[in-house]
Every structure is written in structure tokens, then in C-alpha cells.
Design a protein around this motif. Structure first.
Motif, PDB file in Angstrom:
ATOM      1  N   GLN A   1     -30.282  -0.088  -7.283  1.00  0.00           N
ATOM      2  CA  GLN A   1     -30.019  -0.800  -5.980  1.00  0.00           C
ATOM      3  C   GLN A   1     -28.415  -0.474  -5.520  1.00  0.00           C
ATOM      4  O   GLN A   1     -28.288  -0.414  -4.445  1.00  0.00           O
ATOM      5  CB  GLN A   1     -30.373  -2.422  -5.812  1.00  0.00           C
ATOM      6  N   TYR A   2     -27.579  -0.822  -6.605  1.00  0.00           N
ATOM      7  CA  TYR A   2     -26.079  -0.593  -6.232  1.00  0.00           C
ATOM      8  C   TYR A   2     -25.735   0.905  -6.059  1.00  0.00           C
ATOM      9  O   TYR A   2     -24.983   1.050  -5.136  1.00  0.00           O
ATOM     10  CB  TYR A   2     -25.398  -1.224  -7.383  1.00  0.00           C
TER      11      TYR A   2
ATOM     12  N   PHE B   1     -20.772  -7.149  -0.287  1.00  0.00           N
ATOM     13  CA  PHE B   1     -21.724  -7.727   0.628  1.00  0.00           C
ATOM     14  C   PHE B   1     -22.503  -6.630   1.296  1.00  0.00           C
ATOM     15  O   PHE B   1     -23.787  -6.518   1.266  1.00  0.00           O
ATOM     16  CB  PHE B   1     -21.093  -8.676   1.884  1.00  0.00           C
TER      17      PHE B   1
ATOM     18  N   LEU C   1     -24.434  -4.462  -1.155  1.00  0.00           N
ATOM     19  CA  LEU C   1     -25.909  -5.307  -1.504  1.00  0.00           C
ATOM     20  C   LEU C   1     -27.006  -5.287  -0.400  1.00  0.00           C
ATOM     21  O   LEU C   1     -28.044  -5.282  -0.919  1.00  0.00           O
ATOM     22  CB  LEU C   1     -25.350  -6.768  -2.022  1.00  0.00           C
TER      23      LEU C   1
ATOM     24  N   GLU D   1     -25.603 -10.255   5.895  1.00  0.00           N
ATOM     25  CA  GLU D   1     -26.306 -10.538   4.665  1.00  0.00           C
ATOM     26  C   GLU D   1     -25.208 -10.356   3.642  1.00  0.00           C
ATOM     27  O   GLU D   1     -24.457  -9.263   3.571  1.00  0.00           O
ATOM     28  CB  GLU D   1     -27.325  -9.612   4.183  1.00  0.00           C
ATOM     29  N   VAL D   2     -25.209 -11.142   2.587  1.00  0.00           N
ATOM     30  CA  VAL D   2     -24.316 -11.143   1.567  1.00  0.00           C
ATOM     31  C   VAL D   2     -24.722 -10.931   0.163  1.00  0.00           C
ATOM     32  O   VAL D   2     -24.090 -10.583  -0.951  1.00  0.00           O
ATOM     33  CB  VAL D   2     -23.290 -12.350   1.533  1.00  0.00           C
ATOM     34  N   ASN D   3     -25.926 -10.726   0.099  1.00  0.00           N
ATOM     35  CA  ASN D   3     -26.987 -10.371  -1.181  1.00  0.00           C
ATOM     36  C   ASN D   3     -27.605  -9.201  -1.120  1.00  0.00           C
ATOM     37  O   ASN D   3     -28.333  -9.154  -0.143  1.00  0.00           O
ATOM     38  CB  ASN D   3     -27.300 -11.642  -1.894  1.00  0.00           C
ATOM     39  N   MET D   4     -28.085  -8.795  -2.259  1.00  0.00           N
ATOM     40  CA  MET D   4     -29.141  -7.974  -2.404  1.00  0.00           C
ATOM     41  C   MET D   4     -30.617  -8.527  -1.997  1.00  0.00           C
ATOM     42  O   MET D   4     -30.775  -9.770  -2.116  1.00  0.00           O
ATOM     43  CB  MET D   4     -29.328  -7.611  -3.868  1.00  0.00           C
ATOM     44  N   ALA D   5     -31.512  -7.892  -1.361  1.00  0.00           N
ATOM     45  CA  ALA D   5     -32.686  -8.565  -1.059  1.00  0.00           C
ATOM     46  C   ALA D   5     -33.592  -8.111  -2.116  1.00  0.00           C
ATOM     47  O   ALA D   5     -33.718  -7.161  -2.828  1.00  0.00           O
ATOM     48  CB  ALA D   5     -33.250  -7.373   0.288  1.00  0.00           C
TER      49      ALA D   5
ATOM     50  N   ILE E   1     -35.385  -6.592 -10.616  1.00  0.00           N
ATOM     51  CA  ILE E   1     -34.017  -5.924 -10.449  1.00  0.00           C
ATOM     52  C   ILE E   1     -33.160  -7.152  -9.934  1.00  0.00           C
ATOM     53  O   ILE E   1     -32.088  -7.410 -10.242  1.00  0.00           O
ATOM     54  CB  ILE E   1     -33.965  -4.803  -9.540  1.00  0.00           C
TER      55      ILE E   1
ATOM     56  N   LEU F   1     -32.608  -9.750 -12.766  1.00  0.00           N
ATOM     57  CA  LEU F   1     -31.350  -9.247 -13.403  1.00  0.00           C
ATOM     58  C   LEU F   1     -29.751  -9.140 -12.678  1.00  0.00           C
ATOM     59  O   LEU F   1     -28.960  -9.744 -13.287  1.00  0.00           O
ATOM     60  CB  LEU F   1     -31.743  -7.610 -13.550  1.00  0.00           C
ATOM     61  N   HIS F   2     -29.993  -8.942 -11.589  1.00  0.00           N
ATOM     62  CA  HIS F   2     -28.722  -8.835 -10.780  1.00  0.00           C
ATOM     63  C   HIS F   2     -28.231 -10.358 -10.682  1.00  0.00           C
ATOM     64  O   HIS F   2     -26.962 -10.556 -10.990  1.00  0.00           O
ATOM     65  CB  HIS F   2     -28.960  -8.279  -9.423  1.00  0.00           C
TER      66      HIS F   2
ATOM     67  N   PRO G   1     -34.171   0.047   0.164  1.00  0.00           N
ATOM     68  CA  PRO G   1     -33.634  -1.430  -0.682  1.00  0.00           C
ATOM     69  C   PRO G   1     -35.022  -2.556  -0.929  1.00  0.00           C
ATOM     70  O   PRO G   1     -35.150  -2.640  -2.204  1.00  0.00           O
ATOM     71  CB  PRO G   1     -32.686  -1.837   0.038  1.00  0.00           C
ATOM     72  N   GLU G   2     -35.747  -2.567   0.162  1.00  0.00           N
ATOM     73  CA  GLU G   2     -36.800  -3.840  -0.059  1.00  0.00           C
ATOM     74  C   GLU G   2     -38.105  -3.225  -0.829  1.00  0.00           C
ATOM     75  O   GLU G   2     -38.876  -4.129  -1.348  1.00  0.00           O
ATOM     76  CB  GLU G   2     -37.455  -4.198   1.440  1.00  0.00           C
TER      77      GLU G   2
ATOM     78  N   ALA H   1     -37.298  -1.115  -3.548  1.00  0.00           N
ATOM     79  CA  ALA H   1     -36.375  -1.298  -4.851  1.00  0.00           C
ATOM     80  C   ALA H   1     -36.775   0.288  -5.320  1.00  0.00           C
ATOM     81  O   ALA H   1     -36.967   0.451  -6.507  1.00  0.00           O
ATOM     82  CB  ALA H   1     -37.027  -2.109  -5.897  1.00  0.00           C
TER      83      ALA H   1
END
Lengths: 526, 384
Positions: free
Chosen positions: A372-373, A436, A439, B36-40, B50, B53-54, B208-209, B211
Motif C-alpha cells: 500500500q505504501y 496523510f 496513506l 483522509e489521514v490514514n490508509m483505508a 495489511i 499490520l500497518h 488501495p481499497e 489492496a
């Protein structure tokens, strides 16, 4: 020091023909600052375009040229030469040597740099534009699909590599042969240690980079297919070769920074560096590990699972020696008697922000999460925390710390502290929000972005302008110091500073340690 | 309402951010997740793993960070010269060094275990119920549904955001830069295997969604998979720098019910049959010009400009090729120009589209050649 010794020559020839380590160090430092400004200007173009969604100032092709040149100029033009300049100035003075071991080569390794960068920068004005394939120049984007200027880029990289290799050989020769009697390896200042290890890394990996660009050259002009699948080659091979160079490269950038911080924190804590031996071993371990982790930059290329796991475990291991270093620095501060002059402020800034960069590095090492990163702005944020707040902050600290010794004048402390705070705030406003957006799914190296990333990007751009502007203050402060700073004549400019460089007169005379100093019993690094 | 409140709460983080939001409120579409400030965590089991884990590694870092910075700031506050302290002289302790080598090592082992199992899961492409070949092109994606009967459905997926939005002459839509003309459609609750490759340079297919992020490399076929547990539209982008329009090749995946998917697939098959029929048809100049403009805007405009004025590619207006020999023009369109960014479009667009776009190029932008190409001409040219 005998009176019959000649001082510097007059005029331009002093700089063209000099073999004096201090003159060459000075040239490296000014050159790297000029490159820092140039690379910074490219970054300003990038951030200005990204200020708002939509294309406003430049077209996507030029945007890619900017990201490429920004990376190349900052890594090869600003950070690396600045530390080579510092090594030139300080290593002979720290180990009690009269000069570098190979002074003529020293001159050459500096003077081939400006033409190399001129060549690289001139590609901006060539037909098809400058290289636009990112500083990592992945094939086949950098071969079959590259603009014609790529050939100039290849030549430029060759020359830069040549310069780095010669500089490193010089440092190795100097440190191994020219230490004052009694300066055993385990008494060397940590800056010397980190540079010695860095120099070995450079000698090991620069030829690999040269090999990579030569293979590109062959693919482009001589009909080979190293990186072209159509001819039986392998584009992924390029990435393996590049990162076999590229990962040690990032430690080449950060290890001398570790050395600087290890000199400055004890000075302003008025307490010896904690765990000197473990610092040396940790540096060596990091250097060793740097050779076996390269493919963590390539988790998504489709490696076999065994390779993926190996590189993940090896990469996670780096956190151990890096952690040891951070713990040692903090324990050095513990129960010291600290003051917070500008060099110390930059070192504390380094400590906090580099540690954050280390944490995100640890996160990135987790291969599944990296899916993801990878190639998102999270990575951009990560490496700017270690490159800018790591290498550039410590380099800035070094300039403030040793400037009085170099020119015999004290910088303006208020201005220095102002520079620190504006830099610190500007830096964080720029790069923290990039975690942000990364992510949340924003890829790196894009000239335009979806609307949900707009606010943080605008914030990032504002921060970048602030950080950029603060460097003008730095330049002004340095020039004002050299021209009209308050004279200092104490050999020891800082009351807590230790080491041979503080035993010579201030400003440091043109020639120092023509006869080797005698070391007292206590270790030089303490 | 609730969404607005949440957004405001986030904005309260800092007045700066608040100000910025007000500035950009004009271009901000309602209903999108902004700031958004974080991974979905996304809609797959792997994505959830994931995400876990993150978050685990994140909290480990936060705790270590608080401890380390806590000690440091305590020291900065209390161990300063201005408080009149005398510095201690200790400078080594083997025990302490061993402790802070071993403890982080143990934490890392603790972290490596779940990371390994998630990685093994990601690599397990067995038991996929369907296969889709994804091919990256500069700057679009091609999707091909591989089926046993050899009647594969395939199509290209191009950015749908108009140039006028990108160059700010029109307001930007809600899905600015994250919208395509034809999304990938997959059924929900189905393990879909993706075979990922590229035609020119390296790209990376990222949603992203779901993965999934995998490099698309010319000459290699990478495997990955997803199993979406919720219907919806998921958006991503190319993640590997692939040239000029790297920022303009989004991925949109439409996850639908099995029924809808089947219906969509048979629709696509019917469409293919229709194109087959069109291939045998003879078109008028006006028909070809109309179709040709659409094909041009989708495939040629990015490099050759809206008015054929050139850009990354050469100019088409008054060019030797477009105003020259018809067969030569067809050849460039079908086979591309080796060693340049001009791709071989013969395999990318169908014969009707090729006929239309060549006709368009020869009769638009002041190139008044007056000649036409019919699908059959393209077909014959390809046959040689």
C-alpha cells in the motif's frame, strides 16, 4: 608554524590550482550550497504546480523534468558534495594531518564536478527536454523512451561517479595513513569513522552505478538489450543494479550526518559521547546491512516469495543498529549540562525528525504493508524526513558549529536560531501532511491530483515556500559572518567542544599540523 | 450532516488547515472523502490484514517514540546548563547497550510473524475463479477477460476527465482524474486473479481499497489477486512513473453482484459481435469523421494536441504523413514508429476505429485530403 611557508596564492589561480584541503573543502561547500539552491528552485516549481489541483504553471512533461532534476541535483550535487567538503576541511584537522593524502587528485575530484552539473543542467535547454524519468531512472523509460538528452545525463553520472570515487580513495588513504601518532582507530572522532566507512561504501557501489548507466548507453546507442524485454533483456535487472547502488547510497548520505551529530551533541551536552565503541560497531553494521537490503525498494516487482521474505527480514534488522545510535545520542544528553546554540538546535531537530523518518522506514520495511505504501506520497514523506531533516539539518548544524573555526568570526546567534525555527516549522508543514495523502492513496511523481488531496497539498506547498525562504536567511547569515561577524580568537570556540580541530588557532591557519600533535592520554572523541 | 461534522472536527486540528479548506472549498465536491489521514482498510480480507499490520507497527512506533522523545525532552528541560547542573561523566555501559539491542530485536521478531503470514496470503494465487489480463500502456490500461473458449472480452480504459477540467477552464467534477470511460467490472465475493504486464514502459496497477499494487513490466507477467467483499466503485491510479501522463491513467474497478456481472459480460460480447458487423460496413465521410474525432480525442490528443499541432508527438496538421501516401499513413497508425513513443495502435483500436481516425487525421486540422479509409482497407493492410 614556520614563517617561510607560503600562504594561499592570489586571485583565481588560488582556487583553480589549489591543493589545500581547506580551500578545496570551501569550494565543495559553496558548490554544494549553489546546487542546494538550484535543486530547491526545482522543488519550488514542483510545489507551486501542486499548490492546487489542475495544471497551472508547467506541463506534465516539464513537471517530470523538475522531479528528476530535483532528485539528482539534491542527492549528487547538494548533499554528497557538502559532506565531501566537510570531510576535506575537518578530517585532516581531526586526525592531526597536514593535508589530505592525495592533494592533487583532491583538486581534480572537485573541479570535474561543476562541468558535470553544467552538462546535466544544460539538458533542460535541449530538444526533447531534460531527463524526465525520475532520479531512479528506471529502464525502459530511461532507455527506449528517453529524450535524447539522456546521453548527456549518462556522461554526467559517469563524471560524478569518478569524482566520488576519487574523493573516497583520498579519504581512505588519509585516514589510514596520516593519523597523528597515538591516534588509534578507536580514538578517532566519530565523524572520521563514519566517513571512513562511507568512503568504502562509495568505492564499492559507484562502479555499479557506472555499470548501470553504461548498460543504458549500450542499449540506447549500440543495439544491446540489457534492459529491453523485446531483445531478451530484463527491465527488472536494471532495478536490481540500480538499487544495489542506491541503497548503500542512502547510507552514504546519512552516515556522515551521524558523524556530525555525534560530534555536536557531546559538545553542547558537555559530556562525552555515550557508547563510542557501540557507535562505531553500529555504523559498520548499518554499512554491511546496506548491501543486502536493496530489493526492499522493489517489493512490488513480483519477486519470488523467498526473496521478498529475505529482503523484509534484512531490512527490519537495520532498525537495531539505527536504534542503538539514537539511544546513544539521547543517553549522551542525559544528565549533561546542555545549552542550545544553533548547531545543537539543528542536531535536536535532526534527532526528532530523523527518528520519525526511521519509524516510517520501519513501517515501509513490512513488505505486505509496503504494497500500500509503495510509490505513494508516504514514501516521499519518509525519505524527506531522513534526507532533509537527517542529512541537510545535520549539515546545517555542522556549518554553524565549525564556521567560527573556519573564518574566525561568530555567526549571529539570534539569526541562527530564527533560521532553525523557520526551517523546522516549514519542513514539518511541508512533509508531515504528505504522510496523510500518501496513506490516503496519492501516488508520487504526479503533476496533478484528485480533489480529496487538495488541502494537504496546499499546506505542503506553503510549508515548502517557508522552508525554501529560510535558506536565504541561512545564506545571509553565513555571508554576514564571513564579512563582518564578531571576531573570535579562542582556540576552543565552544566550551564543551573536544578534538584536535579545537587545538589549532582560530581562524584555522592555511596550514595546520605540519608537525604532528601529541595526543594526551584521554581519547580524542571524549 | 454527520460527514460534515467529521470533516469539521478534522479541520479543528489546525487553523491553517481550516483556512486552506475555505480557500479550496470552491473546488471541493460534496460527498467525497476529503482530507483522509490514514490508509483505508478497504473491502478485502487481505486489505484488512495489511491495515492491521500497518496500525500495529504504527502504534509500536508511537510508543517507542513517546518513550524516546519523553526521555529526550525530560533531559532537555532538566539537564540544561542554565539550571546550574554539573554534567555527569559516564560514557559507556555494555549492559545498557545489550539491552537496547536485544529488546528492539525481539519486537521485530514479533512484527515479522504476522507480516510473513500476510505476505504468504498475498502470494497465494491458487483457486482463482477467473483471470483478467491487465496491460499497462502509455497512458491507459487494457483489460482482457481470459476465458476457456478463447472468446476473450477486452477493452481499453482511458481517463475520462476532459482537458478543460485539467486546464481549469471548467469546474472540476467529483471524481476529477479518478474517472475512466470504461471501468474494470468484477463480481463480488469472487477470487479474481490478475495477470499484470505492460506494453511499453513499467507501470503499476494500484487500487488501495482492493489492496492490490503490482508492477506492470513489459516482457513479464506478474500475478496477483483480489477478493472484494463489498460491491462498489473503487478508484486507484498508476503508481510507477511511466512518462508524461503518468498522473492521468487512473484505475476504476466496479465491483458488482454476480448477476449484474453476467449481464455486463454478455453485453460486452454483444458489443464485440456488433463491431464485427460494423467491420463489413461502408461508412460515409461524415460518419467516419464523427467516429474519428472521438477516437482521436481518446488516443491521439495527449501527444499530438487537440488541433493536431503536436506536443510530445509530431504535428499532424500539415504533416508529411497525414497529407502523404495513404498506405504510409495507415502503416504508422497500425504499426507505430519503432524506437519512439508512437505506439502500434493496430492491436489497441479496432479496424472501424482505425479507419475513422486515419480519415479524420487526413481531413481535419486543415489537412483537406478528401480521401477516406474503410474498415476493410485496414483489414487488408493488416493482412499485408
Amino acid at each position: 608554524m614556520g614563517d617561510h611557508h607560503h600562504g594561499p596564492a592570489k586571485g583565481l589561480s588560488r582556487w583553480l590550482f589549489t591543493t589545500n584541503h581547506k580551500d578545496i573543502g570551501t569550494m565543495y561547500l559553496w558548490f554544494s550550497f549553489a546546487m542546494f539552491i538550484m535543486g530547491g528552485a526545482f522543488a519550488m516549481v514542483i510545489r507551486a504546480e501542486l499548490f492546487q489541483p489542475g495544471m497551472q504553471l508547467v506541463d506534465p512533461a516539464f513537471f517530470n523534468q523538475m522531479t528528476t532534476l530535483h532528485g539528482l541535483v539534491m542527492v549528487f550535487g547538494a548533499i554528497m558534495p557538502s559532506f565531501v567538503g566537510l570531510a576535506n576541511w575537518m578530517i585532516p584537522m581531526m586526525i592531526g594531518a597536514p593535508d589530505m593524502a592525495l592533494p592533487r587528485m583532491n583538486n581534480w575530484s572537485f573541479w570535474i564536478l561543476p562541468p558535470a552539473f553544467l552538462l546535466l543542467a544544460s539538458s533542460l535547454f535541449m530538444e526533447g527536454g531534460a531527463p524526465a524519468f525520475g532520479w531512479t531512472f528506471y529502464a525502459p523509460l530511461s532507455t527506449t523512451y528517453a529524450p535524447p538528452s539522456v546521453t548527456y545525463f549518462i556522461f554526467s553520472v559517469h563524471v560524478l561517479g569518478l569524482s566520488s570515487i576519487m574523493g573516497s580513495i583520498n579519504i581512505i588513504a588519509t585516514v589510514m595513513n596520516m593519523r597523528a601518532p597515538g591516534m588509534t582507530y578507536m580514538k578517532m572522532p566519530l565523524f572520521v569513522w563514519t566517513w571512513l566507512i562511507t568512503a568504502f561504501l562509495l568505492v564499492a557501489v559507484m562502479p555499479v552505478l557506472a555499470g548501470a548507466v553504461t548498460m543504458m548507453l549500450m542499449d540506447i546507442h549500440f543495439g544491446t538489450s540489457f534492459f529491453s524485454a523485446a531483445g531478451g533483456g530484463d527491465p527488472v535487472l536494471f532495478q536490481h543494479i540500480f538499487w544495489f547502488f542506491g541503497h548503500p547510497e542512502v547510507y552514504i548520505i546519512i552516515l556522515p550526518a551521524f558523524g556530525v551529530v555525534s560530534q555536536i551533541i557531546p559538545a553542547f551536552s558537555r559530556k562525552p559521547l555515550f557508547g563510542y565503541d557501540s557507535m562505531v560497531y553500529a555504523t559498520a553494521s548499518i554499512a554491511f546491512l546496506s548491501f543486502i537490503v536493496w530489493a526492499h525498494h522493489m517489493y512490488t516487482v513480483g519477486m519470488p516469495i523467498a526473496g521478498e521474505l529475505f529482503f523484509m527480514y534484512a531490512t527490519m534488522l537495520i532498525a537495531v543498529p539505527t536504534g542503538v545510535k539514537v539511544f546513544n545520542w539521547i543517553t549522551t544528553m542525559w544528565r549533561g549540562a546542555m545549552t542550545f546554540e544553533t548547531p545543537m538546535l539543528f542536531c535536536i531537530g535532526f534527532l526528532v525528525l530523523f527518528t520519525i523518518g526511521g519509524f516510517t522506514g520501519l513501517m515501509l520495511s513490512i513488505a505486505p504493508a509496503d504494497f500500500q505504501y509503495h510509490d505513494s506520497y508516504f514514501v516521499v514523506a519518509h525519505f524527506h524526513y531522513v534526507m532533509v531533516a537527517g542529512a541537510v539539518f545535520s549539515m546545517t548544524a555542522a556549518v554553524y558549529y565549525w564556521l567560527p573555526k573556519w573564518c574566525g568570526r561568530m555567526y549571529n546567534e539570534t539569526m541562527g536560531k530564527t533560521h532553525f525555527w523557520i526551517s523546522f516549522i516549514g519542513f514539518n508543514v511541508t512533509f508531515f501532511p504528505q504522510h496523510f495523502v500518501g496513506l490516503a492513496g496519492m501516488p508520487r511523481r504526479i503533476p496533478d491530483y484528485a480533489l480529496q488531496f487538495a488541502d494537504f497539498n496546499m499546506m505542503s506547498s506553503i510549508g515548502a515556500f517557508i522552508y525554501g525562504a529560510s535558506q536565504i536567511l541561512f545564506l545571509y547569515n553565513v555571508i554576514a559572518t564571513i564579512v563582518a561577524g564578531k571576531p573570535v580568537s579562542d582556540e576552543k570556540v565552544w566550551d564543551g567542544a573536544e578534538g584536535l580541530e579545537w587545538t589549532v588557532a582560530t581562524p584555522a591557519p592555511y596550514h595546520t599540523f605540519e608537525t604532528p600533535p601529541t595526543l594526551d592520554a584521554k581519547p580524542a572523541h571524549a | 450532516m454527520c460527514f460534515e461534522a467529521k470533516r469539521l472536527a478534522k479541520l479543528a486540528l489546525g487553523p491553517v488547515l481550516m483556512l486552506l479548506s475555505m480557500v479550496s472549498a470552491g473546488v471541493m465536491a460534496a460527498g467525497e472523502k476529503v482530507n483522509e489521514v490514514n490508509m483505508a482498510p478497504g473491502v478485502t480480507a487481505v486489505g484488512q490484514n495489511i491495515f492491521d499490520l500497518h496500525m500495529t507497527i504504527f502504534w509500536i512506533c508511537v510508543i517507542i517514540g513517546l518513550l524516546v522523545f519523553g526521555v529526550m525532552f525530560y533531559s532537555i528541560i532538566y539537564h540544561r546548563k542554565s539550571r546550574g547542573v554539573t554534567p555527569a561523566t559516564f560514557h559507556e555501559s555494555t549492559k545498557v547497550e545489550i539491552a537496547w539491542t536485544v529488546v528492539p530485536f525481539l519486537i521485530l521478531i514479533g512484527m515479522a510473524v504476522p507480516a510473513t503470514s500476510t505476505l504468504l496470503e498475498i502470494y497465494d494465487v491458487e483457486d482463482a475463479e477467473m483471470d483478467i489480463l491487465i496491460t499497462g500502456y502509455q497512458w491507459k490500461w487494457k483489460y482482457e477477460y481470459l476465458s476457456d473458449d478463447g472468446e476473450n472480452v477486452s477493452f481499453f480504459s482511458n481517463l475520462r476527465t476532459p482537458q478543460s477540467e485539467i486546464y481549469n477552464s471548467e469546474d472540476k467534477g467529483q471524481h476529477y482524474l479518478l474517472e475512466v470511460d470504461e471501468p474494470l467490472v468484477i463480481p463480488v465475493d469472487t477470487k479474481v486473479r490478475f495477470l499484470v504486464t505492460a506494453n511499453d514502459v513499467i507501470h503499476a496497477w494500484w487500487v488501495p481499497e482492493l489492496a492490490v499494487k503490482r508492477d506492470a513490466i513489459p516482457g513479464f507477467i506478474n500475478e496477483t489477486w483480489t477478493l472484494a467483499e463489498e460491491e462498489g466503485i473503487y478508484r486507484g491510479q498508476c503508481a510507477e512513473l511511466c512518462g508524461k501522463d503518468h498522473g492521468f491513467m487512473p484505475v476504476v474497478v466496479n465491483v458488482v453482484s454476480q448477476g449484474e456481472y453476467d449481464e455486463w459480460l454478455s453485453g460486452k460480447k454483444a458489443e464485440a459481435a456488433e463491431i464485427k458487423e460494423l467491420m463489413a460496413q461502408t461508412f460515409t465521410m461524415d460518419e467516419l469523421m464523427e467516429r474519428g474525432k472521438a477516437v482521436y480525442d481518446r488516443n491521439c490528443l495527449a501527444c499530438h494536441g487537440a488541433n493536431g499541432e503536436g506536443g510530445v508527438g509530431t504535428a499532424i496538421a500539415a504533416s508529411a504523413i497525414a497529407t502523404g501516401d495513404l498506405a504510409g499513413h495507415l502503416d504508422v497508425g497500425i504499426n507505430g514508429v519503432a524506437g519512439t513513443a508512437m505506439q502500434a495502435f493496430g492491436g489497441q483500436i479496432n479496424d472501424v476505429e482505425m479507419a475513422a481516425v486515419i480519415t479524420y487525421q487526413r481531413n481535419a486540422f486543415g489537412n483537406n485530403m478528401g480521401d477516406m479509409v474503410q474498415p476493410i482497407d485496414v483489414f487488408n493492410h493488416k493482412k499485408g
